[in-house]
Design a protein around this motif. Structure first.
Motif, short mmCIF file in Angstrom:
data_model
loop_
_atom_site.label_atom_id
_atom_site.label_comp_id
_atom_site.label_asym_id
_atom_site.label_seq_id
_atom_site.Cartn_x
_atom_site.Cartn_y
_atom_site.Cartn_z
N LEU A 5 0.84 -1.20 0.00
CA LEU A 5 0.00 0.00 0.00
C LEU A 5 0.87 1.25 0.00
CD1 LEU A 5 -2.98 1.02 0.24
CD2 LEU A 5 -2.61 1.08 2.72
N TRP A 6 0.46 2.24 -0.83
CA TRP A 6 1.23 3.48 -0.97
C TRP A 6 0.32 4.67 -0.70
CZ3 TRP A 6 6.48 3.82 -2.65
CH2 TRP A 6 7.08 2.56 -2.82
N LYS A 7 0.95 5.76 -0.22
CA LYS A 7 0.19 6.93 0.19
C LYS A 7 0.85 8.20 -0.34
CE LYS A 7 -1.37 9.33 4.41
NZ LYS A 7 -1.34 9.31 5.91
N SER A 8 0.01 9.16 -0.71
CA SER A 8 0.47 10.50 -1.08
C SER A 8 -0.21 11.51 -0.17
CB SER A 8 0.13 10.81 -2.53
OG SER A 8 0.42 12.17 -2.84
N THR A 9 0.54 12.50 0.28
CA THR A 9 -0.03 13.58 1.09
C THR A 9 0.05 14.92 0.39
OG1 THR A 9 2.10 13.87 2.22
CG2 THR A 9 0.49 12.39 3.25
N ASP A 10 0.41 14.91 -0.90
CA ASP A 10 0.51 16.15 -1.66
C ASP A 10 -0.22 16.05 -2.99
OD1 ASP A 10 2.19 14.42 -2.97
OD2 ASP A 10 4.03 15.58 -2.62
N SER A 11 -1.43 15.48 -2.92
CA SER A 11 -2.32 15.38 -4.09
C SER A 11 -1.70 14.58 -5.22
CB SER A 11 -2.72 16.78 -4.59
OG SER A 11 -3.39 17.49 -3.58
N GLY A 12 -0.96 13.52 -4.88
CA GLY A 12 -0.46 12.60 -5.89
C GLY A 12 0.88 12.94 -6.48
N ALA A 13 1.51 14.00 -6.02
CA ALA A 13 2.80 14.40 -6.60
C ALA A 13 3.92 13.46 -6.16
CB ALA A 13 3.13 15.83 -6.20
N THR A 14 3.91 13.05 -4.89
CA THR A 14 4.92 12.10 -4.40
C THR A 14 4.21 11.01 -3.62
OG1 THR A 14 5.27 13.35 -2.34
CG2 THR A 14 6.67 13.90 -4.24
N TRP A 15 4.90 9.84 -3.52
CA TRP A 15 4.30 8.67 -2.89
C TRP A 15 5.31 7.97 -1.99
CZ3 TRP A 15 -0.81 7.15 -3.69
CH2 TRP A 15 -1.49 7.90 -4.65
N THR A 16 4.82 7.47 -0.87
CA THR A 16 5.65 6.68 0.04
C THR A 16 4.88 5.41 0.43
OG1 THR A 16 4.79 7.89 1.95
CG2 THR A 16 6.88 8.65 0.99
N LYS A 17 5.63 4.36 0.69
CA LYS A 17 5.01 3.09 1.07
C LYS A 17 4.50 3.18 2.51
CE LYS A 17 5.67 -1.90 0.76
NZ LYS A 17 6.61 -3.00 0.41
N VAL A 18 3.31 2.59 2.73
CA VAL A 18 2.71 2.57 4.06
C VAL A 18 3.29 1.36 4.80
CG1 VAL A 18 0.57 2.44 5.39
CG2 VAL A 18 0.62 3.64 3.18
N SER A 19 4.24 1.62 5.65
CA SER A 19 4.94 0.52 6.32
C SER A 19 4.06 -0.22 7.32
CB SER A 19 6.19 1.06 7.03
OG SER A 19 5.83 2.05 7.99
N SER A 20 3.03 0.46 7.82
CA SER A 20 2.16 -0.18 8.80
C SER A 20 1.20 -1.19 8.18
CB SER A 20 1.35 0.88 9.56
OG SER A 20 0.57 1.65 8.65
N PHE A 21 1.08 -1.16 6.85
CA PHE A 21 0.21 -2.11 6.15
C PHE A 21 1.10 -3.20 5.56
CE2 PHE A 21 -2.40 -3.90 2.84
CZ PHE A 21 -3.69 -3.84 3.36
N THR A 22 1.01 -4.41 6.10
CA THR A 22 1.96 -5.46 5.71
C THR A 22 1.38 -6.50 4.76
OG1 THR A 22 1.35 -6.71 7.70
CG2 THR A 22 3.24 -5.21 7.85
N ALA A 23 0.08 -6.51 4.56
CA ALA A 23 -0.51 -7.48 3.61
C ALA A 23 -0.14 -7.08 2.19
CB ALA A 23 -2.02 -7.53 3.77
N THR A 24 0.12 -8.07 1.34
CA THR A 24 0.55 -7.76 -0.03
C THR A 24 -0.32 -8.37 -1.11
OG1 THR A 24 2.07 -9.64 -0.02
CG2 THR A 24 2.95 -7.50 0.68
N GLY A 25 -1.25 -9.25 -0.76
CA GLY A 25 -2.08 -9.90 -1.77
C GLY A 25 -1.28 -10.94 -2.52
N THR A 26 -1.17 -12.13 -1.96
CA THR A 26 -0.20 -13.12 -2.44
C THR A 26 -0.73 -14.07 -3.51
OG1 THR A 26 -0.84 -14.61 -0.64
CG2 THR A 26 1.00 -13.10 -0.24
N TYR A 27 -2.01 -13.96 -3.89
CA TYR A 27 -2.57 -14.90 -4.85
C TYR A 27 -1.88 -14.78 -6.21
CZ TYR A 27 -5.80 -17.02 -8.19
OH TYR A 27 -6.34 -17.76 -9.21
N ILE A 28 -1.49 -15.93 -6.77
CA ILE A 28 -0.89 -16.02 -8.10
C ILE A 28 -1.75 -16.95 -8.95
CG2 ILE A 28 1.11 -16.84 -9.40
CD1 ILE A 28 2.84 -16.13 -6.98
#
Length: 843
Positions: free
Chosen positions: A167-190
């Protein structure tokens, strides 16, 4: 002043000349491909967007039509921006729109994905490149939306990534993005870990992000957010109640399936979720629909059917914001006899179907379908049992109008304006509402002198015929039938008998011969029974001899084949397998071929081939264009530039080195007796479409700001009937056309031989990257597209050469411009017309 004039002249020499070509779509209509997502603005009536997997983003207009808004950013180097994996609108500003773009997460797409943002409804865009790939045409692309804007703080956005990127988050209306470290699920289905090319062996990842707009604020942000993941073991829906500081699985949730859609009904304070046992859009044999009551923290199974009636998953989910408890859900993949739609007005306690079995096999249909905006869809869906569609992942009810609804399929976009008739009258009017969406993957184009104006071979939807230039803005009444293929890879006509047309199907397991022929310019078709039947050759490229007696077929699997007078196709051993081919349009005996950097000629209607003229240091011939009206004139595009022969390929002359690394090439009717050469290649303006009216001496950028995606996958044809008109087939945005005057000297002339023809070039086959599905095929074809971008040359102008200093300039000659010293008067009845400050022409 002299120095200033010199500087201005130097700038003119360095700048690529741009002709005034305005591009628009040939109207096939009806979309033609998969629409995996639709988003309405929650607070502003009439604002909505539809995303496609390979054709970009579209904005809804007041008349139910759509406008493409991502063409300008889908350049040769940015071709993957037509893959739209998610869309989000700012609830507090109807002008702002965001999208996650990128085509593939495997090697087919060498580029990382991006988040694009627009402050003006898609008129202009800014791009933030991500550190990972985005898969707008990957499995699971109908899930979503993966991108969302905080309804109480427009600066905050979340994006759920694929491939285990979290999960990624932007706090400047989409200009920059950082990964949400507190969210650890990644969706592992292949979907298929054994898939060696990576298409089905990548993690699906996160599937949707939904804000609870009824929750309070924490540090100026919405406190409660739900995220769906592609997991089915311990949890697949997560929640934060502290604006993303901590996350946890929602208690009591089902863990059997994958959550495709998660939508909030704020008045009820309920989250509705559709589930399937596959990622979609092709799979899904079981599934469920659930309601989660946020206040009570309880889950309710509201699946519309059970037992033997449940043989599909669920994708599309429409929640009525004006009538709490009213919703519509769609089967994800009910392949027989049709899709099924369910409607509930009591929060899923009871459901009604849009069709039911009567006395089998009869059905009671509680709807009618109108295809007036795209008539060819009527025979398309009537050729199968699936009228309502397939791959239904996108389904939305207008938040301002309970009667207005839209849903996307693998073929088109359906909807209507009387949805509430379902409840009492049991008669909903469903319409094709994809007007303006052109999502075809074009495989080849042809136009012919005094014949059919445009033949369009496409992936998934077979092909279409436009008899004249006047028909380009009218959706065809039918697609190519009898034979009907999922895709047509190539089409050609006989130069001396233009009513004779041949095409190739691209079905490797087809039970019908993969060659179709027409004797009326592509209006109607018949099977060519000379071709092998089940398990025989398929795909590739076809060439028709000038007199229409011989077909040469460079197949995808089976080598080069030949059939004369409809005799059985036999192998041609003297031309390498996979060769590029083209027929001379005036001399019946001559067929041209190329493999690697070698050029071949047949003088006996393709029975035998021999190497002919050399093409310098070229190592790859991409395309061959035989002149539509002049015997023996052949143009060839290669990795080092363009070559021309006037002696049937015996010798070649290289055109100016201004255009290199050339993909497609075509000839089109110019003004008077001129023919214009069109080419996709690397030139002064970059990797674009150029034109020359002086036999390749000078070139003009005619593409301008229009995006065509990767030029290596574009198809090209000049009109053989309308002067200055050119057609571009794209891999995902259908066919574009434009008209204009290309400045330059005398071009190739029409011969005096009487014409009755049907057009120009023969192109190199490129496999489609498109994976939308038709009624008869849901397979995926693929090819890595070239996205190499060479530095633009600035050493040569694209202006035409000056004329000799005579007293009067002839037709098409230069007659003025800064620095020009030749005649300023034109021969009667022509007048000197300014093209730009440095060039005027007698027209």
């Amino acid at each position: 002043m002299k120095y200033l004039q010199a500087a201005q002249l130097l700038l003119a020499v360095l700048a690529p000349v741009r002709a005034a070509f305005t591009w628009q779509n040939v109207k096939i209509g009806g979309g033609g491909g998969f629409v995996p997502g639709i988003v309405f603005h929650p607070k502003t009536k009439g604002v909505a967007y539809a995303r496609t997997d390979i054709g970009g983003l579209y904005r809804l207009n007041a008349d139910d039509s759509w406008t493409a808004v991502t063409d300008s950013i889908a350049t040769d180097s940015g071709w993957n921006k037509w893959g739209i994996d998610a869309v989000a609108l700012d609830p507090n500003d109807a002008n702002k729109v965001y999208a996650a773009v990128g085509m593939y997460t495997n090697s087919w797409d060498p580029n990382n994905g991006a988040i694009i943002r627009s402050p003006d409804k898609g008129a202009t865009w800014s791009t933030t490149t991500l550190s990972f790939k985005v898969g707008g045409n990957m499995p699971g692309r109908g899930m979503g939306e993966r991108l969302a804007v905080d309804p109480q703080n427009s600066k905050i956005l979340y994006f759920g990534a694929r491939s285990g990127n979290g999960l990624w988050k932007s706090t400047d209306s989409g200009a920059t993005w950082t990964k949400v470290s507190s969210f650890t699920a990644t969706g592992t289905y292949i979907p298929d870990a054994s898939d060696s090319n990576g298409y089905n062996s990548d993690k699906i990842g996160l599937t949707w992000v939904t804000f609870d707009s009824t929750s309070g604020l924490v540090n100026g942000a919405t406190s409660r957010i739900f995220v769906g993941t592609a997991d089915n073991t311990t949890a697949s829906v997560y929640v934060t109640n502290d604006a993303g500081a901590t996350w946890a699985p929602v208690a009591g949730q089902p863990v059997k399936y994958f959550p495709h859609k998660g939508k909030l009904q704020p008045a009820q304070k309920c989250l509705y979720i559709t589930y399937a046992d596959g990622a979609g859009p092709y799979d899904g044999t079981l599934g469920a629909v659930y309601q989660y009551n946020i206040t009570a923290g309880t889950w309710t199974d509201i699946t519309p059917v059970s037992g033997s009636d449940l043989y599909f998953g669920f994708g599309g989910l429409g929640v009525d914001m004006l009538k709490p408890g009213t919703l519509v859900v769609a089967s994800l993949n009910s392949w027989w006899p049709d899709a099924q739609l369910f409607r509930s007005t009591d929060s899923g306690a009871t459901w009604s179907k849009i069709w039911e079995w009567a006395n089998y096999p009869a059905q009671n249909l509680y709807y009618t379908i109108s295809t007036s905006k795209a008539p060819w869809i009527d025979p398309f869906i009537n050729a199968d049992t699936k009228h309502l569609g397939w791959m239904i992942e996108a389904l939305e009810i207008d938040p301002f109008d309970s009667n207005h609804w839209l849903y996307g399929t693998g073929l088109t976009l359906f909807g209507g304006h009387d949805l509430t008739n379902w409840d009492a009258k049991k008669n909903v009017t469903i319409q094709v509402l994809a007007d303006g969406i052109e999502e075809m993957s074009v495989q080849e184009l042809r136009s012919a002198p005094s014949g059919t104006e445009l033949l369009v071979a496409v992936g998934d939807d077979n092909g279409f015929t436009f008899k004249s230039a006047d028909s380009l803005n009218t959706a065809p009444s039918t697609y190519w039938q009898n034979p009907t293929y999922a895709s047509s890879s190539s089409v050609d006509y006989a130069g001396n008998k233009p009513a004779n047309v041949v095409r190739v199907g691209n079905d490797a397991s087809g039970s019908v011969q993969q060659i179709g022929v027409s004797t009326d310019g592509g209006a109607t078709w018949n099977i060519d029974y000379a071709a092998p039947a089940t398990g025989g050759p398929y795909g590739g490229q076809v060439a028709y001899c000038a007199d229409g007696d011989t077909v040469i077929w460079s197949s995808s699997a089976g080598g080069v084949l030949r059939s004369q007078f409809q005799s059985t196709f036999t192998a041609v051993s003297s031309l390498p397998s996979g060769a590029v081919i083209a027929a001379d349009k005036r001399s019946n005996a001559y067929i041209y071929g190329a493999s690697g950097g070698s050029f071949y000629v047949s003088k006996d209607t393709g029975a035998t081939f021999a190497k002919a003229g050399t093409l310098g240091a070229a190592t790859s011939v991409r395309d061959i264009a035989a002149h539509p009206t002049t015997a023996g004139e052949v143009w060839v595009s290669t990795d080092i530039g363009i070559f021309r022969s006037t002696d049937s390929g015996a010798t070649f002359t290289q055109a100016t080195s201004e255009i290199t690394d050339v993909q497609q090439i075509a000839l089109g009717l110019g003004s008077g007796t001129n023919w214009v050469v069109y080419a996709f290649g690397t030139g002064p303006a970059g990797n674009k479409l150029y034109a020359s009216s002086d036999l390749g001496a000078t070139w003009t950028d005619i593409q301008g700001s229009q995006g065509f995606g990767a030029i290596s996958s574009c198809k090209l044809a000049g009109s053989a009937n309308k002067a200055g008109q050119v057609y571009v087939g794209t891999n995902g945005r259908g066919v574009f056309y434009a008209s204009g005057v290309v400045a330059g000297g005398s071009g190739s002339s029409i011969t005096s031989k009487a014409l009755s023809s049907t057009t120009s070039k023969a192109t190199s086959t490129v496999s489609s990257v498109k994976t939308t599905s038709s009624a008869s095929s849901v397979g995926t074809t693929s090819k890595t597209l070239s996205t190499s971008t060479k530095p633009a040359s600035t050493s040569k102008t694209s202006t035409a050469p000056t004329t000799t200093n005579t007293a009067v300039a002839k037709h098409y000659e230069q007659c003025g411009g800064i620095g020009f010293t030749g005649p300023a008067t034109c021969v009667s009845p022509y007048t000197c017309q300014k093209q730009n400050d440095y060039y005027s022409q007698c027209l």
